[in-house]
Write a protein that holds these residues in place. Sequence first.
Motif, PDB file in Angstrom:
ATOM      1  N   LEU A   1       0.854  -1.182   0.000  1.00 49.39           N
ATOM      2  CA  LEU A   1       0.000   0.000   0.000  1.00 49.39           C
ATOM      3  C   LEU A   1       0.886   1.227   0.000  1.00 49.39           C
ATOM      4  CD1 LEU A   1      -2.177  -1.874   2.369  1.00 49.39           C
ATOM      5  CD2 LEU A   1      -3.314  -0.544   0.567  1.00 49.39           C
ATOM      6  N   ILE A   2       0.677   2.072  -0.995  1.00 49.07           N
ATOM      7  CA  ILE A   2       1.464   3.304  -1.081  1.00 49.07           C
ATOM      8  C   ILE A   2       0.473   4.462  -1.141  1.00 49.07           C
ATOM      9  CG2 ILE A   2       1.707   2.805  -3.582  1.00 49.07           C
ATOM     10  CD1 ILE A   2       4.098   5.060  -1.576  1.00 49.07           C
ATOM     11  N   VAL A   3       0.714   5.469  -0.308  1.00 53.01           N
ATOM     12  CA  VAL A   3      -0.207   6.604  -0.311  1.00 53.01           C
ATOM     13  C   VAL A   3       0.544   7.897  -0.610  1.00 53.01           C
ATOM     14  CG1 VAL A   3      -1.750   5.501   1.346  1.00 53.01           C
ATOM     15  CG2 VAL A   3      -0.033   7.073   2.174  1.00 53.01           C
ATOM     16  N   THR A   4      -0.138   8.767  -1.352  1.00 57.35           N
ATOM     17  CA  THR A   4       0.418  10.097  -1.586  1.00 57.35           C
ATOM     18  C   THR A   4      -0.736  11.085  -1.740  1.00 57.35           C
ATOM     19  OG1 THR A   4       2.072  11.358  -2.812  1.00 57.35           O
ATOM     20  CG2 THR A   4       0.667   9.907  -4.112  1.00 57.35           C
ATOM     21  N   GLY A   5      -0.364  12.345  -1.889  1.00 54.99           N
ATOM     22  CA  GLY A   5      -1.369  13.396  -2.064  1.00 54.99           C
ATOM     23  C   GLY A   5      -1.028  14.199  -3.307  1.00 54.99           C
ATOM     24  N   SER A   6      -1.972  15.017  -3.737  1.00 53.64           N
ATOM     25  CA  SER A   6      -1.769  15.741  -4.996  1.00 53.64           C
ATOM     26  C   SER A   6      -0.826  16.928  -4.876  1.00 53.64           C
ATOM     27  CB  SER A   6      -3.131  16.222  -5.518  1.00 53.64           C
ATOM     28  OG  SER A   6      -3.886  16.846  -4.491  1.00 53.64           O
ATOM     29  N   GLN A   7      -0.651  17.455  -3.658  1.00 56.44           N
ATOM     30  CA  GLN A   7      -0.051  18.795  -3.517  1.00 56.44           C
ATOM     31  C   GLN A   7       1.452  18.814  -3.293  1.00 56.44           C
ATOM     32  OE1 GLN A   7      -1.575  17.139  -1.205  1.00 56.44           O
ATOM     33  NE2 GLN A   7      -0.984  17.699   0.858  1.00 56.44           N
ATOM     34  N   LYS A   8       2.123  17.686  -3.537  1.00 54.81           N
ATOM     35  CA  LYS A   8       3.581  17.698  -3.315  1.00 54.81           C
ATOM     36  C   LYS A   8       4.297  17.449  -4.640  1.00 54.81           C
ATOM     37  CE  LYS A   8       2.898  17.331   1.530  1.00 54.81           C
ATOM     38  NZ  LYS A   8       3.091  16.695   2.822  1.00 54.81           N
ATOM     39  N   GLY A   9       4.878  16.262  -4.808  1.00 52.31           N
ATOM     40  CA  GLY A   9       5.609  16.037  -6.058  1.00 52.31           C
ATOM     41  C   GLY A   9       4.748  16.111  -7.309  1.00 52.31           C
ATOM     42  N   LEU A  10       3.448  15.939  -7.166  1.00 50.54           N
ATOM     43  CA  LEU A  10       2.585  15.958  -8.349  1.00 50.54           C
ATOM     44  C   LEU A  10       2.160  17.373  -8.753  1.00 50.54           C
ATOM     45  CD1 LEU A  10       0.561  12.738  -7.547  1.00 50.54           C
ATOM     46  CD2 LEU A  10       2.296  13.011  -9.328  1.00 50.54           C
ATOM     47  N   MET A  11       2.575  18.365  -7.980  1.00 46.13           N
ATOM     48  CA  MET A  11       2.471  19.772  -8.404  1.00 46.13           C
ATOM     49  C   MET A  11       1.039  20.251  -8.620  1.00 46.13           C
ATOM     50  SD  MET A  11       5.597  19.587 -11.208  1.00 46.13           S
ATOM     51  CE  MET A  11       4.817  18.277 -12.174  1.00 46.13           C
TER      52      MET A  11
END
Length: 400
Positions: free
Chosen positions: A190-200
């Motif tokens: 399971l990998i989680v991320t958010g839109s507001q960092k590396g994805l600009m």
Amino acid sequence: MRNGHKHLFIPGPTNVPEPVRQAMNVPMQDMRASDFGDLTLGLFEGMKSILQTTTGEVMLFPGSGTGCWEAAITNTLNPGDKVLMARNGQFSTLWVEMAQRLGLDVEVVDVPWGAGMPVKEFSRVLGRDKDDKIKAVFVTHNETATGVTSNVSAVRKALDENFHDALLFVDGVSSIGSLEFQMDTWEVDLIVTGSQKGLMLPAGLGILGASQKALEAAKTSTMRRAYFEFEDMRKMNADGYFPYTPPTQLFHGLRTSLDLIAEEGLENVIERHHRLAEGVRRAISAWGLSLVAEHHTLYSNTVSAVRVPQDIDARDVLRIAYEDFNTSFGSGLGPLAGKVFRIGHLGDLNEGMCLTALSIVEMSLYRAGMPLQLGSGVGAAQAWYATEDHARPGLHIAAE
Ligand SMILES: *Cc1c(COP(=O)(O)O)cnc(C)c1O
């Protein structure tokens, strides 16, 4: 009233590239239209290539990284399950807190803030767990509070060497799209991320990758969940739809972000983050300051947490940067408040932007009372950026 740009060098939200901003400036649309999948289906595929997975599945939740933490836990574990976690900064601490609130039996390994994930200790704990009581191991890939990048593949190795079957959870909120991450090779579940960092992008999207093993665990998981139910999401996602209103503007933005990353090449994006971060680190070292990260193998290429001298309050440095120079840096979180400021160097960033950041840090430190040589840090970074080919020894060979 201020002239010119307001500079943002915090580790999220990051700067949104102009093409991404413009891509989001479109009319509202029907999320049940017959052609809605033309927009959404490609996003799942694009995110899979960012996560470096062909076998995993991607889900996009309206929410943030923290929401995806909750989604990952509640869909794959059972109440009272034993899990292995470590605290090495503010974000890993919050993740432990969430796991406890959700009713998991958390075995916590505390390490100093500035250390990486305690792989050896994890290995010892897993080795002792002969009847696989531990159901999941949690790794914070990049601890944003301390600027520490941990070795996810080493944790995978610790699991394998102990023939342990636990799920591998990774917080990639400040690493995905900026640092090397290999979901399939490292067998991350399971990998989680958010839109507001590396994805600009603006905040508002939680992005989750789940392995087949995680999806299998979801079939029998009995934790309470409602909004974040994987099955509701996956059923609708199959044709590009969502179980509730999705943020279509963010989808258009994500489309463009994924295109920008593909155009530059993910490997080049990762290499650029290293090159820019190295310049920032050279400046910090020229000022005679040190990073919170304990060892050079842990240095994060997305954020640097910098210790100020004892007679300086980092909050003054941040206030001067913001009020006098129109520029935001990250603050010291938790016990690091006042002792540390952070420079976010991830996302849509280039040499000139880094030099601006460093020049403003320098002036702010100077005004806050630190007797530094103005230009010393900027010069050290320039010396690195100007001789960029040295940073890429393969470049000449490739060009010949
Ligand atoms: C930003 C961040 C989070 C929190 O993500 P939100 O999108 O703000 O919920 C979690 N973990 C890490 C490592 C982060 O950098």
